[in-house]
Design a protein around this motif. Sequence first.
Motif, short mmCIF file in Angstrom:
data_model
loop_
_atom_site.label_atom_id
_atom_site.label_comp_id
_atom_site.label_asym_id
_atom_site.label_seq_id
_atom_site.Cartn_x
_atom_site.Cartn_y
_atom_site.Cartn_z
N CYS A 1 2.52 5.23 -7.83
CA CYS A 1 2.25 5.59 -6.42
C CYS A 1 0.82 5.24 -6.04
O CYS A 1 0.56 4.68 -4.97
N ASN B 1 1.14 5.95 4.90
CA ASN B 1 0.51 7.07 4.19
C ASN B 1 1.52 7.77 3.27
O ASN B 1 1.18 8.71 2.57
N GLN B 2 2.74 7.29 3.29
CA GLN B 2 3.82 7.90 2.52
C GLN B 2 3.62 7.77 1.02
O GLN B 2 4.11 8.59 0.25
N ASP C 1 3.53 17.55 -7.78
CA ASP C 1 4.25 18.82 -7.58
C ASP C 1 5.35 18.99 -8.62
O ASP C 1 5.53 20.07 -9.18
N GLN D 1 2.81 10.44 -4.14
CA GLN D 1 1.99 10.76 -5.32
C GLN D 1 1.79 12.28 -5.42
O GLN D 1 1.92 12.85 -6.51
N THR D 2 1.53 12.92 -4.31
CA THR D 2 1.39 14.38 -4.30
C THR D 2 2.69 15.05 -4.74
O THR D 2 2.67 16.01 -5.51
N LEU D 3 3.81 14.52 -4.28
CA LEU D 3 5.11 15.06 -4.70
C LEU D 3 5.32 14.89 -6.21
O LEU D 3 5.86 15.78 -6.87
N LYS E 1 10.34 8.85 1.31
CA LYS E 1 9.01 8.44 1.77
C LYS E 1 8.71 6.99 1.37
O LYS E 1 8.12 6.23 2.14
N GLN F 1 12.88 13.51 -1.85
CA GLN F 1 11.89 13.41 -0.78
C GLN F 1 10.98 12.20 -1.01
O GLN F 1 10.66 11.45 -0.07
N MET F 2 10.59 12.02 -2.25
CA MET F 2 9.72 10.91 -2.61
C MET F 2 10.41 9.57 -2.32
O MET F 2 9.80 8.66 -1.73
N GLN G 1 1.57 10.57 -0.12
CA GLN G 1 2.43 11.76 -0.07
C GLN G 1 3.38 11.77 -1.26
O GLN G 1 3.63 12.82 -1.87
#
Length: 177
Positions: free
Chosen positions: A160, A127-128, A138, A133-135, A110, A106-107, A131
């Motif tokens: 990221c 903004n990906q 996770d 970085q959040t992944l 993005k 997914q990363m 996102q």
Amino acid sequence: MACQNLKQLLIIFSIAGLFIYPSSGVTHDTLYTICSQTQNEEICVQILEKDPNTNSSTLPQLSLISINLTSQQANKNYETFTELKANTNDSSLRSCYGNCLTIYQQMIDKIKEAYQLSQQGRYKDINQLGQAQTLAYDCENQLPSNSTTAADSETMILTCEASASVNLYIASSLPYS
């Protein structure tokens, strides 16, 4: 005639100036300004300077460079998780690594989207990277605290963040972004 010669000399000097004085790229001070909003300013600058073209790049080129560095790190981590999953006999770890592989795919998707937006000069639409970085967080949060991938995950998170910071800076600096 003298005026014509003067014009010719000015043209020659102007053209020569393009070769003698190369266009200035992103300065070290600019990199520090970009990285000042990150968790670790020094590491952010080090990440961006991994590419030898950084200091001679324009801001739009720096965007592409930073996203490319992020893509390289994501691909490296993806390969690491693939190897770890294939080489462990621990079903719990295999599951964690499999989850991280899904997250990293997914990363990677993005990051590709961000690269395409950067190519189009649409910096305000990127903004990906946040996102991604959040992944990365996770994935890291699913792994055991003594995981051998902690350093790779931290590098991914910081890469990221550095790339996101570059693109936020450009979005706020360039009138056409």
